[in-house]
Design an enzyme around this catalytic site. Sequence first.
Site: not given
Length: 294
Positions: A2-3
Amino acid sequence: MPELPEVETTRRGILPWLQGKKIMKVVVREPRLRWPISTELAPELAGQTVTAVDRRGKYLLMRTRKGTVLIHLGMSGSLRLAVVGEPLKKHDHVDFILASGRCLRYHDPRRFGCILWVEGNDAARHPLLAELGPEPLSSEFTGDYLLAKAEGKTTPVKALIMDSQVVVGVGNIYANEALFAAGIDPARKAGTLTIDRCEALVREIKTVLDRAINVGGTTLRDFVGGDGKPGYFAQTLQVYGRGGQTCVNCMNPLKETRQGQRTTVYCPRCQSEQLYCGKPSLQRRGSTLCASYC
């Protein structure tokens, strides 16, 4: 992993269900994350009311008057809202049980994430946060700022914008997309950037991240937001994951390489510095190219 857009999507999804709500108890089924969950977490949080849910880079900060829960989703972590008593899934490691009858459930197959308790109201000084650069969507992140950070650097520009001490949250997917949109070769030495190139790159980083947040992030493997829904930015990716396919602008093949153990995809034509001469740019399906293709 997840960014920033995925983390921001999660924050926005869980905020209405947490802010102003009392945490009745914390159930820790598996404390062995990247760092062991402190035994202080459950007793310290019991009875506390969530005053805010903030984000710093890829970290979520669930604040109470007594302290802050610092959460990182690691490689495969996610947070979702559940009803108390809802059947558990494999790798559901932690429940924050609310007085409302809901619970915030932490799920992490690889256990590379973290849930840390930070006593008091100064979480910004925590070692994981203290050295972070500015937020990419903030007014602090400007072309002049990036130019100053790039000065004298021989590292590739892609590595520069992925350095969390320079700017937080520009992960691999969005670095690829922003560099393509700005027409900059990912391997170009950072120290050779000019102010106009820095301004273009900052502008495209902000645009790409903002668009990704608005559609809920990019779904890779099993990412879902705080409401359990997937992100849809993957449907609009211009270069990432498209190595060998045709460029959406010039129809030439995209090239895929490895940079710092990360996949880099770019267009050798559209991101050639020879195509940029400082003349007014031409917006073509999301990319900034020289109007005359010089």
